[in-house]
Design a protein around this motif. Structure first.
Motif, mmCIF file in Angstrom:
data_model
loop_
_atom_site.group_PDB
_atom_site.id
_atom_site.type_symbol
_atom_site.label_atom_id
_atom_site.label_comp_id
_atom_site.label_asym_id
_atom_site.label_seq_id
_atom_site.Cartn_x
_atom_site.Cartn_y
_atom_site.Cartn_z
ATOM 1 N N ILE A 234 68.696 16.153 0.149
ATOM 2 C CA ILE A 234 68.287 14.807 -0.272
ATOM 3 C C ILE A 234 68.445 14.705 -1.778
ATOM 4 N N ALA B 217 67.284 12.134 -4.743
ATOM 5 C CA ALA B 217 66.466 10.956 -5.055
ATOM 6 C C ALA B 217 66.988 10.319 -6.334
ATOM 7 N N PHE B 218 67.405 9.070 -6.234
ATOM 8 C CA PHE B 218 67.855 8.344 -7.428
ATOM 9 C C PHE B 218 66.650 7.958 -8.287
ATOM 10 N N PHE C 199 66.779 7.135 -1.926
ATOM 11 C CA PHE C 199 67.327 8.482 -1.827
ATOM 12 C C PHE C 199 68.491 8.524 -0.863
ATOM 13 N N ARG D 164 64.436 7.580 -19.108
ATOM 14 C CA ARG D 164 64.323 6.792 -17.878
ATOM 15 C C ARG D 164 63.248 7.429 -16.992
ATOM 16 N N PHE E 64 61.200 8.806 -13.860
ATOM 17 C CA PHE E 64 61.568 9.279 -12.528
ATOM 18 C C PHE E 64 60.339 9.855 -11.857
ATOM 19 N N PRO F 276 60.166 10.551 -4.717
ATOM 20 C CA PRO F 276 59.756 9.556 -3.723
ATOM 21 C C PRO F 276 58.797 10.156 -2.710
ATOM 22 N N SER G 149 60.614 11.059 0.892
ATOM 23 C CA SER G 149 61.870 11.793 0.941
ATOM 24 C C SER G 149 61.673 13.252 1.281
#
Lengths: 300, 224
Positions: free
Chosen positions: A194, A196-197, A202, B209, B211, B214, B217
């Motif tokens: 995976i 994740a951006f 993702f 930026r 981050f 998630p 995920s």
């Protein structure tokens, strides 16, 4: 058949009630429920080699997983869930099915911190009920998994599974040849990554190598000698026509998958995915399948 | 006679110095700060510190009882600042367990699995930045700024904050944010706190930026 369905429902209900009682007694159990629906297209439903046998169809699938999660100790966790799934096909309604089962995962994390590896074992079982009863049966899986986050963006894991499927109907079609075409056994190795951006979106890249029994259906009569010496079982497959037959042979399937998912709220996720299947079967029975899908998920 | 006048003048001079000193000590100013990001948008969770050039100006302020809670599987607040040698409590108001830890040089610690308020407070006895994580929920992230000076403030949602109770004198003021690109030292300024109230300072910080891992995920569908 009715006895089997009732017994199945009772067993699964009993297990869920037991888990609920255990969870209520343990204040640290966390309940969860997830729902996912997909709109998919399968361009080779029959898993066929010859173009005259290849048919495609679109389907809608829905899955609900509900269960409990326990953090047993600092590094060990247990997750037990009931799985209810259904598929409805646009054209080939014989493939419409419902499955009800359960899964248990036991996970161990090998240390403290974001980048420590983990391992897990899982067991699952499900009852499969199809519109066309030749495919009715049970499905079982035992799996070991291992994974590690290698950066903030990348997470990797691998699964090794033993998959067994049993069929209720095993009526012989050809004398001397087993009729248990939907009794199959496979080993599967799966690798996933995976990326994740950001905290919402993702990308998942997957590869699976599945070895064992593959089932291919012919609608038209195959060229003479096609199945000689390679068939393990054969059964009628009336979903695809009165003369359609499903053959079980040895084979290996590689699956390449890519999906992208994005969370549009804290509970809702949308996804796009594509899977490409490449099967090499005994006797040169090779076939290919593509399955694009869009998905909607909701976490309660 | 001359001797008596000199005595009176000396006494008055001494009294004047004492009174002036007391007034200086009693006088406490405010420093109002505004922090913005590189695009000029107001920035929350920036920590501004004011270190007096004269160490005698460091007063012992009223001790607080800082808390970092866990709510909705997040650290709350995301960023806090504490005095060095503070005891920070980590209650857990989620109905699930967390396993809080830090590998930061300023404080390495671990609070094994707990829920409610069972975990004892942790002493932060070295200045620096402490990054918090949870061993069960990978996306949880928090920061504790351990300050050597008792004069500090955190910027709120409007980017503003106030440092209170500053004695008159010269200070070095700096700002820190978890996403800042440049080092904290590069933001340092000398200011003088005088009798003009209140003093104001504004910073604009280029940021990395943001981050965050998630939530959904996590591999093989274990995700929360």
């Amino acid at each position: 058949m009715m006895y089997s369905k009732t017994r199945c429902s009772k067993i699964i209900s009993f297990i869920f009630i037991v888990l609920s009682i255990i969870a209520q007694e343990n204040a640290h159990a966390e309940s969860f429920m997830n729902f996912e629906t997909k709109l998919k297209h399968d361009d080779n439903l029959t898993n066929a080699k010859f173009s005259s046998d290849i048919v495609g169809d679109s389907l809608v699938s829905a899955v609900v997983n509900a269960g409990y999660y326990w953090q047993l100790s600092d590094y060990n966790s247990l997750r037990a869930q009931a799985d209810l799934a259904a598929e409805v096909y646009n054209t080939y309604h014989g493939l419409n099915n419902v499955s009800l089962g359960g899964t248990v995962f036991l996970k161990h994390k090998w240390g403290l911190g974001l980048y420590e590896p983990w391992t897990a074992v899982s067991l699952s079982a499900a009852r499969l009920q199809y519109n066309q009863e030749v495919r009715d049966g049970w499905q079982y899986q035992a799996q070991i998994s291992a994974g590690k986050r290698i950066s903030e963006h990348w997470d990797l894991w691998a699964d090794l599974a033993l998959q067994k499927r049993t069929a209720d109907k095993t009526t012989e079609v050809d004398p001397g040849v087993s009729g248990a075409a939907f009794d199959t056994f496979n080993t599967a190795l799966k690798l996933d990554a995976i990326y994740a951006f950001d905290d919402k979106t993702f990308l998942t890249l997957g590869y699976q190598l599945r070895h064992g029994d593959v089932v291919s259906t012919t609608i038209q009569e195959a060229p003479s000698g096609t199945w000689d010496g390679i068939v393990k079982a054969v059964a009628l497959d009336p979903t695809f026509g009165a003369d359609a037959e499903a053959y079980t042979i040895n084979g290996a399937t590689q699956t390449f998958g890519v999906s992208i998912n994005t969370a549009i709220t804290t509970n809702v996720q949308l996804g796009l995915e594509y899977q490409r299947y490449i099967t090499h079967g005994s006797g040169g029975i090779n076939y290919y399948k593509s399955m694009p899908a869009v998905s909607f998920s909701y976490g309660f | 006679m001359v001797f008596n006048r000199d005595n009176r003048m000396t006494k008055r001079a001494i009294l004047f110095v004492i009174l002036f000193g007391l007034i200086s000590l009693a006088y406490a100013a405010e420093l109002q700060i505004v922090v913005k990001d590189g695009d000029g948008r107001v920035l929350e969770d920036a920590i501004v510190t004011a270190t007096p050039t004269d160490a005698k100006n460091i007063k012992k302020l009223k001790t607080s009882k800082p808390i970092v809670d866990q709510v909705g599987k997040e650290f709350l607040p995301h960023v806090i600042a504490v005095n060095v040698n503070s005891l920070v409590s980590f209650p857990n108001n989620d109905n699930i367990r967390h396993h809080v830890y830090s590998f930061s040089l300023a404080k390495k610690f671990e609070l094994p699995l707990y829920s409610g308020t069972a975990a004892p407070p942790v002493l932060f006895d070295k200045p620096g930045i402490v990054t918090l994580g949870c061993n069960i929920h990978d996306w949880m992230l928090g920061y504790i700024y351990v300050s050597e000076t008792p004069y500090f403030a955190r910027s709120e949602q409007d980017g503003k904050g106030t440092i209170h109770d500053l004695p008159m004198g010269e200070y070095t003021v700096k700002v820190w944010h978890p996403l800042m690109v440049n080092a904290e030292e590069s933001t340092a300024r000398k200011i003088v706190i005088g009798d003009t109230q209140p003093a104001n300072q504004e910073w604009q910080l280029p940021l990395k930026r943001p981050f965050k891992i998630p939530r959904n995920s996590v591999g093989i569908g274990f995700g929360y």
